[in-house]
Write a protein that holds these residues in place. Structure first.
Motif, short mmCIF file in Angstrom:
data_model
loop_
_atom_site.label_atom_id
_atom_site.label_comp_id
_atom_site.label_asym_id
_atom_site.label_seq_id
_atom_site.Cartn_x
_atom_site.Cartn_y
_atom_site.Cartn_z
N ALA A 197 -24.89 -11.03 2.47
CA ALA A 197 -25.43 -12.19 2.50
C ALA A 197 -26.86 -12.13 1.95
O ALA A 197 -27.07 -13.23 1.13
N ALA A 198 -27.66 -11.29 2.22
CA ALA A 198 -29.10 -11.40 1.85
C ALA A 198 -29.06 -11.05 0.37
O ALA A 198 -29.85 -11.87 -0.48
N VAL A 199 -28.38 -10.19 -0.12
CA VAL A 199 -28.29 -9.93 -1.71
C VAL A 199 -27.51 -11.30 -2.29
O VAL A 199 -28.17 -11.63 -3.48
N ALA A 200 -26.59 -11.94 -1.68
CA ALA A 200 -26.15 -12.93 -2.39
C ALA A 200 -26.92 -13.95 -2.56
O ALA A 200 -27.13 -15.05 -3.65
N GLN A 201 -27.65 -14.17 -1.45
CA GLN A 201 -28.65 -15.40 -1.32
C GLN A 201 -29.82 -15.08 -2.24
O GLN A 201 -30.28 -15.99 -3.04
N GLN A 202 -30.29 -14.02 -2.60
CA GLN A 202 -31.24 -13.47 -3.62
C GLN A 202 -30.74 -13.82 -4.86
O GLN A 202 -31.23 -14.17 -5.89
N LYS A 210 -21.98 2.70 -3.56
CA LYS A 210 -21.45 3.08 -2.46
C LYS A 210 -22.13 2.70 -0.99
O LYS A 210 -21.69 2.14 -0.28
N MET A 211 -23.51 2.86 -1.19
CA MET A 211 -24.28 2.47 -0.17
C MET A 211 -24.12 0.65 -0.14
O MET A 211 -24.00 0.48 0.96
N TYR A 212 -24.17 0.06 -1.13
CA TYR A 212 -24.12 -1.59 -1.13
C TYR A 212 -22.57 -1.85 -0.51
O TYR A 212 -22.66 -2.62 0.41
N GLU A 233 -22.22 -7.09 6.48
CA GLU A 233 -22.12 -8.44 6.02
C GLU A 233 -23.54 -9.11 5.90
O GLU A 233 -23.76 -10.00 4.97
N LEU A 234 -24.53 -8.94 6.71
CA LEU A 234 -25.90 -9.30 6.61
C LEU A 234 -26.62 -8.95 5.29
O LEU A 234 -27.11 -9.91 4.55
N VAL A 235 -26.52 -7.60 5.05
CA VAL A 235 -26.85 -7.32 3.92
C VAL A 235 -26.20 -7.99 2.65
O VAL A 235 -27.05 -8.25 1.67
#
Length: 196
Positions: free
Chosen positions: A174-179, A163-165, A170-172
């Motif tokens: 994007a950072a998760v997708a990049q990682q 739920k938090m995620y 969008e920045l979060v």
């Protein structure tokens, strides 16, 4: 630096010769009785009195000498017990390692890719988010009126982190997708890199 060996070479060889019997006793569930026999045989071959009383064993031991002898024997028994315990573990590890293919031993991680929730947790989980998860667990315990099972705790924790995620910006994401992309590339490179 390694500690000094507490055995002589002759004693070490004697202990090593007992290893097959040790493993057999362990398999048959009579290790404790076997160990008592080993202690007795040790003290017959190498009486503790010889190492405790350098000038020779007195005719009659004083109460202090009897106590010192008892302590010395207990310490020697403990050393023998630990020695066999360590050797059994070395033998078990050697057997396990020998039975596994080298490709399995070389890999330290599984092949499953990380989930976005897991990457989010590693990158952004902090004290506030932990407090929110703990509050959800306390609420569930109160609702159920009992301690939660491990499965229930994990499920509730995952739901809260999901739920938090999902509610993050969008920045979060994007950072998760990049990682995630970085981790997949690293996994692919390490899988194709020859060992050696």
């Amino acid at each position: 630096m390694a500690p000094a060996r507490w055995t002589t070479p002759q004693q070490w060889d004697w202990l090593m010769a007992k290893m097959p019997a040790c493993q057999e006793a362990s398999k048959k569930g009579r290790y404790a009785g076997w160990l008592l026999e080993v202690y007795h045989a040790w003290f017959v071959l190498w009486p503790e009195e010889d190492s405790l009383f350098k000038e020779g064993t007195p005719e009659k031991l004083s109460s202090e000498e009897k106590e010192a002898l008892g302590v010395a024997r207990s310490q020697r028994e403990a050393k023998i017990k630990v020695w066999f315990h360590n050797q059994k573990n070395k033998a078990r590890t050697a057997r396990t390692s020998a039975s596994l293919p080298a490709s399995l031993l070389a890999k330290s991680k599984g092949s499953r890719s990380a989930q976005p929730r897991e990457v989010y947790y590693r990158l952004f989980y902090d004290a506030d988010k932990k407090a929110a998860v703990q509050a959800a667990l306390v609420e569930a315990r109160t609702t159920f009126g009992r301690k939660l099972t491990r499965s229930e705790s994990m499920s509730i924790s995952r739901q809260v982190v999901d739920k938090m995620y999902n509610e993050s910006d969008e920045l979060v994401h994007a950072a998760v997708a990049q990682q995630l992309v970085k981790e997949k590339v690293l996994a692919a490179v390490s899988a194709t890199t020859p060992e050696g």
